[in-house]
Motif scaffolding. Structure first.
Motif, PDB file in Angstrom:
ATOM      1  N   ALA A  36      -0.005 -25.624 -11.965  1.00 55.43           N
ATOM      2  CA  ALA A  36      -0.608 -25.511 -13.296  1.00 55.43           C
ATOM      3  C   ALA A  36       0.449 -25.172 -14.343  1.00 55.43           C
ATOM      4  CB  ALA A  36      -1.702 -24.447 -13.281  1.00 55.43           C
ATOM      5  N   ALA A  37       1.332 -24.242 -14.025  1.00 56.14           N
ATOM      6  CA  ALA A  37       2.392 -23.873 -14.976  1.00 56.14           C
ATOM      7  C   ALA A  37       3.289 -25.065 -15.270  1.00 56.14           C
ATOM      8  CB  ALA A  37       3.205 -22.707 -14.415  1.00 56.14           C
ATOM      9  N   SER A  38       3.620 -25.832 -14.223  1.00 51.94           N
ATOM     10  CA  SER A  38       4.488 -26.999 -14.398  1.00 51.94           C
ATOM     11  C   SER A  38       3.820 -28.075 -15.245  1.00 51.94           C
ATOM     12  CB  SER A  38       4.866 -27.555 -13.022  1.00 51.94           C
ATOM     13  OG  SER A  38       5.618 -28.747 -13.151  1.00 51.94           O
ATOM     14  N   GLU A  39       2.543 -28.344 -14.992  1.00 48.00           N
ATOM     15  CA  GLU A  39       1.838 -29.387 -15.731  1.00 48.00           C
ATOM     16  C   GLU A  39       1.636 -29.001 -17.193  1.00 48.00           C
ATOM     17  OE1 GLU A  39       0.743 -32.573 -14.641  1.00 48.00           O
ATOM     18  OE2 GLU A  39       2.275 -31.977 -13.171  1.00 48.00           O
ATOM     19  N   ILE A  40       1.329 -27.757 -17.445  1.00 45.21           N
ATOM     20  CA  ILE A  40       1.173 -27.306 -18.835  1.00 45.21           C
ATOM     21  C   ILE A  40       2.506 -27.382 -19.575  1.00 45.21           C
ATOM     22  CG2 ILE A  40       0.647 -25.323 -20.310  1.00 45.21           C
ATOM     23  CD1 ILE A  40      -1.827 -26.673 -19.157  1.00 45.21           C
ATOM     24  N   ALA A  41       3.585 -27.040 -18.895  1.00 48.75           N
ATOM     25  CA  ALA A  41       4.914 -27.107 -19.524  1.00 48.75           C
ATOM     26  C   ALA A  41       5.236 -28.532 -19.965  1.00 48.75           C
ATOM     27  CB  ALA A  41       5.974 -26.588 -18.553  1.00 48.75           C
ATOM     28  N   LYS A  42       4.775 -29.534 -19.230  1.00 42.23           N
ATOM     29  CA  LYS A  42       5.031 -30.932 -19.596  1.00 42.23           C
ATOM     30  C   LYS A  42       4.354 -31.302 -20.907  1.00 42.23           C
ATOM     31  CE  LYS A  42       5.303 -32.493 -14.770  1.00 42.23           C
ATOM     32  NZ  LYS A  42       4.639 -33.321 -13.727  1.00 42.23           N
ATOM     33  N   LEU A  43       3.300 -30.571 -21.268  1.00 39.63           N
ATOM     34  CA  LEU A  43       2.559 -30.863 -22.501  1.00 39.63           C
ATOM     35  C   LEU A  43       3.213 -30.252 -23.730  1.00 39.63           C
ATOM     36  CD1 LEU A  43      -1.101 -30.275 -21.201  1.00 39.63           C
ATOM     37  CD2 LEU A  43       0.123 -32.453 -21.406  1.00 39.63           C
ATOM     38  N   ASP A  44       4.247 -29.443 -23.508  1.00 41.25           N
ATOM     39  CA  ASP A  44       4.967 -28.782 -24.602  1.00 41.25           C
ATOM     40  C   ASP A  44       4.025 -27.929 -25.448  1.00 41.25           C
ATOM     41  OD1 ASP A  44       7.225 -28.093 -26.088  1.00 41.25           O
ATOM     42  OD2 ASP A  44       6.922 -29.740 -27.521  1.00 41.25           O
ATOM     43  N   THR A  45       3.138 -27.224 -24.774  1.00 36.93           N
ATOM     44  CA  THR A  45       2.210 -26.326 -25.460  1.00 36.93           C
ATOM     45  C   THR A  45       1.761 -25.266 -24.478  1.00 36.93           C
ATOM     46  OG1 THR A  45       0.195 -26.240 -26.810  1.00 36.93           O
ATOM     47  CG2 THR A  45       0.132 -27.655 -24.868  1.00 36.93           C
ATOM     48  N   ASN A  46       1.050 -24.284 -24.976  1.00 37.71           N
ATOM     49  CA  ASN A  46       0.402 -23.311 -24.098  1.00 37.71           C
ATOM     50  C   ASN A  46      -1.049 -23.716 -23.883  1.00 37.71           C
ATOM     51  OD1 ASN A  46       2.684 -21.639 -23.923  1.00 37.71           O
ATOM     52  ND2 ASN A  46       2.100 -20.496 -25.751  1.00 37.71           N
ATOM     53  N   ALA A  47      -1.604 -23.314 -22.771  1.00 41.01           N
ATOM     54  CA  ALA A  47      -3.021 -23.569 -22.538  1.00 41.01           C
ATOM     55  C   ALA A  47      -3.861 -22.716 -23.481  1.00 41.01           C
ATOM     56  CB  ALA A  47      -3.385 -23.276 -21.088  1.00 41.01           C
ATOM     57  N   THR A  48      -5.033 -23.213 -23.827  1.00 34.70           N
ATOM     58  CA  THR A  48      -5.971 -22.472 -24.665  1.00 34.70           C
ATOM     59  C   THR A  48      -6.753 -21.452 -23.857  1.00 34.70           C
ATOM     60  OG1 THR A  48      -6.185 -24.442 -26.050  1.00 34.70           O
ATOM     61  CG2 THR A  48      -7.859 -22.721 -26.330  1.00 34.70           C
ATOM     62  N   GLY A  49      -7.023 -21.777 -22.590  1.00 34.41           N
ATOM     63  CA  GLY A  49      -7.784 -20.854 -21.758  1.00 34.41           C
ATOM     64  C   GLY A  49      -8.043 -21.414 -20.374  1.00 34.41           C
ATOM     65  N   ILE A  50      -8.912 -20.713 -19.653  1.00 32.23           N
ATOM     66  CA  ILE A  50      -9.292 -21.061 -18.282  1.00 32.23           C
ATOM     67  C   ILE A  50     -10.812 -21.113 -18.215  1.00 32.23           C
ATOM     68  CG2 ILE A  50      -9.235 -20.306 -15.856  1.00 32.23           C
ATOM     69  CD1 ILE A  50      -6.622 -18.780 -16.609  1.00 32.23           C
ATOM     70  N   ILE A  51     -11.341 -22.110 -17.514  1.00 31.52           N
ATOM     71  CA  ILE A  51     -12.778 -22.268 -17.302  1.00 31.52           C
ATOM     72  C   ILE A  51     -13.059 -22.177 -15.809  1.00 31.52           C
ATOM     73  CG2 ILE A  51     -14.702 -23.908 -17.392  1.00 31.52           C
ATOM     74  CD1 ILE A  51     -13.322 -25.123 -19.887  1.00 31.52           C
ATOM     75  N   VAL A  52     -14.047 -21.361 -15.424  1.00 33.24           N
ATOM     76  CA  VAL A  52     -14.447 -21.266 -14.017  1.00 33.24           C
ATOM     77  C   VAL A  52     -15.946 -21.549 -13.930  1.00 33.24           C
ATOM     78  CG1 VAL A  52     -14.390 -19.901 -11.906  1.00 33.24           C
ATOM     79  CG2 VAL A  52     -12.726 -19.431 -13.713  1.00 33.24           C
ATOM     80  N   THR A  53     -16.317 -22.639 -13.227  1.00 29.99           N
ATOM     81  CA  THR A  53     -17.726 -23.009 -13.136  1.00 29.99           C
ATOM     82  C   THR A  53     -18.355 -22.489 -11.838  1.00 29.99           C
ATOM     83  OG1 THR A  53     -16.990 -25.215 -12.393  1.00 29.99           O
ATOM     84  CG2 THR A  53     -17.720 -24.999 -14.672  1.00 29.99           C
ATOM     85  N   GLY A  54     -18.240 -21.177 -11.641  1.00 29.83           N
ATOM     86  CA  GLY A  54     -19.013 -20.510 -10.608  1.00 29.83           C
ATOM     87  C   GLY A  54     -18.351 -20.311  -9.266  1.00 29.83           C
ATOM     88  N   ASP A  55     -18.964 -19.438  -8.470  1.00 34.54           N
ATOM     89  CA  ASP A  55     -18.485 -19.064  -7.135  1.00 34.54           C
ATOM     90  C   ASP A  55     -17.053 -18.528  -7.182  1.00 34.54           C
ATOM     91  OD1 ASP A  55     -20.909 -19.735  -6.097  1.00 34.54           O
ATOM     92  OD2 ASP A  55     -20.190 -21.374  -4.840  1.00 34.54           O
ATOM     93  N   ILE A  56     -16.851 -17.551  -8.056  1.00 36.28           N
ATOM     94  CA  ILE A  56     -15.561 -16.864  -8.092  1.00 36.28           C
ATOM     95  C   ILE A  56     -15.375 -16.094  -6.793  1.00 36.28           C
ATOM     96  CG2 ILE A  56     -14.224 -15.065  -9.272  1.00 36.28           C
ATOM     97  CD1 ILE A  56     -15.792 -15.889 -11.823  1.00 36.28           C
ATOM     98  N   ALA A  57     -16.423 -15.416  -6.365  1.00 37.97           N
ATOM     99  CA  ALA A  57     -16.396 -14.646  -5.125  1.00 37.97           C
ATOM    100  C   ALA A  57     -17.159 -15.401  -4.043  1.00 37.97           C
ATOM    101  CB  ALA A  57     -17.021 -13.271  -5.353  1.00 37.97           C
ATOM    102  N   TYR A  58     -17.172 -14.835  -2.839  1.00 40.17           N
ATOM    103  CA  TYR A  58     -17.904 -15.442  -1.735  1.00 40.17           C
ATOM    104  C   TYR A  58     -19.159 -14.649  -1.385  1.00 40.17           C
ATOM    105  CZ  TYR A  58     -18.699 -18.012   2.579  1.00 40.17           C
ATOM    106  OH  TYR A  58     -19.250 -18.821   3.553  1.00 40.17           O
ATOM    107  N   SER A  59     -19.067 -13.322  -1.480  1.00 43.44           N
ATOM    108  CA  SER A  59     -20.217 -12.471  -1.150  1.00 43.44           C
ATOM    109  C   SER A  59     -20.598 -11.553  -2.300  1.00 43.44           C
ATOM    110  CB  SER A  59     -19.916 -11.630   0.100  1.00 43.44           C
ATOM    111  OG  SER A  59     -19.566 -12.459   1.182  1.00 43.44           O
ATOM    112  N   ALA A  60     -19.984 -11.777  -3.474  1.00 42.71           N
ATOM    113  CA  ALA A  60     -20.299 -11.006  -4.687  1.00 42.71           C
ATOM    114  C   ALA A  60     -20.024  -9.518  -4.512  1.00 42.71           C
ATOM    115  CB  ALA A  60     -21.738 -11.239  -5.120  1.00 42.71           C
ATOM    116  N   LYS A  61     -18.894  -9.179  -3.879  1.00 44.62           N
ATOM    117  CA  LYS A  61     -18.504  -7.789  -3.682  1.00 44.62           C
ATOM    118  C   LYS A  61     -17.409  -7.423  -4.683  1.00 44.62           C
ATOM    119  CE  LYS A  61     -21.256  -7.537  -0.121  1.00 44.62           C
ATOM    120  NZ  LYS A  61     -22.595  -6.923  -0.275  1.00 44.62           N
ATOM    121  N   TYR A  62     -17.361  -6.133  -5.041  1.00 47.17           N
ATOM    122  CA  TYR A  62     -16.408  -5.669  -6.050  1.00 47.17           C
ATOM    123  C   TYR A  62     -14.976  -6.034  -5.672  1.00 47.17           C
ATOM    124  CZ  TYR A  62     -13.396  -2.564  -8.725  1.00 47.17           C
ATOM    125  OH  TYR A  62     -12.384  -2.084  -9.507  1.00 47.17           O
TER     126      TYR A  62
END
Length: 441
Positions: A36-62
């Motif tokens: 991801a860092a390499s691909e963004i660097a090719k764009l000669d810009t910084n990323a605006t942000g990150i999107i996560v469409t669910g299931d960050i965890a597996y059992s929803a534990k702290y």
């Protein structure tokens, strides 16, 4: 002013049960950080942000969200965006199945049977509503830190707006398709509910819907699709672990792009399912006054053990897709850019939900406040937050009632309104230092 996002889905922190699998998945996540860092660097810009469409965890534990937060911090640093600029929606693995009591299951089954009428009745009752949201306890803390708190009234929540040209904005709409997830969910049985299906269109603005489950998992998919086709320009989903891309011509000069993500960390890695993520660029096409979405799909090369461009996924189509955008065309004409002036880096800005009117807590969204909010809700466990609130004399030490996430947000907003942000930040520092000291002993 192109806005660039890293798109992840189904990261499943905590799914690994043996040391070998942990090592393999951790290596893939490390390679993703580098890619991801390499691909963004090719764009000669910084990323605006990150999107996560669910299931960050597996059992929803702290502890699973604790690991996720540290990894997301490293990803944000590598792609040049703030760790505050992370958007998320919950998935079915972001509910704690151990919190599904017999009464919870009774409610969920009743909603499946009776639909919107039963869901609305439970959402309008303060006590019964919390029964539905108790399963999301750890996720609610984690997402609240990022300003993506679930709307306990059942509406879509935590809107974020990015300006891609003068008078042209993109609004990210966050949906909770996991609201009635239970121990086992069948395709076509979940419900969004009317409060999440209805969007308010805004002239000069196109909407991007973030949701975990694709439409085919919903009972109310037909009605939801009608609103999406009319008022959204993009739907981004996860859950099925296999990517797909469809662009639907809704009517003349009106398109809907539907992107289903592959899993960042699937349950099993084989010929069909493997590690995947996307780099998405949202931009304004000045010739057609339309939203352009550029997709750089990234997939795992099994032989070389690294990420690379998923060329077969695009099936010969262009990576840049210009979508018929009627809401853009209804806006005021964009001002012509001044020749030679460099575009500013787009910023993701939290805004009020036009349906509910405001967020649960409406405090000043300065960067300092957002950073303290992130540390308070994400980095401090529930018992630690309680001790902090007692120490700051916000609640009495002998209070026995449990503080749910909504109440904690109100206490946080109260401290900010009283000008006590510095005290709260110092208390967080002390709590983290005490926790590290305990780990070292």
């Amino acid at each position: 002013m192109p806005a660039v996002f890293i798109h992840l889905s189904d990261i499943h922190f905590g799914q690994e049960k043996d040391g070998g699998r942990i090592t393999i998945n951790d290596d893939a996540k490390e390679q993703l950080l580098q890619d991801a860092a390499s691909e963004i660097a090719k764009l000669d810009t910084n990323a605006t942000g990150i999107i996560v469409t669910g299931d960050i965890a597996y059992s929803a534990k702290y502890e699973e969200y604790e690991k996720a937060g540290k990894w997301l911090d490293r990803l944000a640093e590598g792609i040049g965006c703030s760790r505050l600029d992370i958007q998320m929606v919950p998935g079915n693995h972001d509910i704690d199945r151990n919190a599904i009591t017999p009464i919870t299951k009774f409610h969920l089954d009743a909603i499946r049977e009776h639909g919107d009428s039963m869901l609305d009745m439970l959402l309008d009752d303060d006590v019964q509503r919390e029964v539905l949201y108790e399963r999301f306890a750890a996720y609610r803390d984690f997402s609240s830190g990022y300003g993506c708190a679930l709307d306990v009234g059942g509406a879509y929540s935590a809107d974020v707006v990015v300006t891609v040209a003068p008078e042209r904005t993109v609004r990210f709409v966050h949906l909770n398709s996991a609201l009635i997830c239970s121990l086992k969910d069948d395709e076509g049985k979940l419900i969004l509910g009317a409060r999440q299906r209805v969007f308010t269109p805004i002239d000069g603005e196109e909407m991007v819907v973030l949701v975990h489950h694709p439409l085919n998992w919903l009972q109310d998919s037909d009605e939801a699709a009608r609103y999406f086709k009319s008022r959204a320009r993009v739907i981004i989903s996860g859950h099925e672990h296999f990517p797909s891309l469809t662009i639907m011509g809704v009517e003349d000069n009106c398109d809907l792009l539907m992107l289903a993500a592959g899993a960042t960390a699937p349950d099993d890695v084989d010929e069909k399912y493997t590690y995947k993520y996307n780099i998405l660029t949202f931009d304004w096409d000045d010739e057609s006054d339309a939203l352009a979405v550029t997709i750089n799909p990234r997939t795992w090369n099994f032989e070389m053990k690294r990420f690379e461009r998923d060329t077969p996924f695009l099936e010969g189509r262009s990576e840049r897709n210009v979508l018929g955008s009627p809401n853009f065309r209804k806006g005021a004409p964009p001002a012509k850019p001044i020749l030679g002036m460099r575009d500013e880096q787009p910023q993701a800005q939290p805004v009020a939900n036009p349906v509910t009117g405001s967020k649960e807590v409406d405090f000043s969204m300065t960067e300092d406040v957002r950073l303290v909010r992130l540390r308070f809700f994400r980095d401090i466990p529930e018992d630690g937050r309680r001790r902090i609130l007692v120490g700051l004399n916000v609640i009495p030490a002998d209070l026995t009632d449990r503080l749910d996430n909504t109440i904690e947000q109100r206490f946080f907003g109260k401290l900010v309104a009283q000008g006590r942000l510095g005290e709260l930040s110092a208390a967080i520092d002390a709590a983290i230092l005490e926790s590290k000291s305990g780990d070292d002993e």
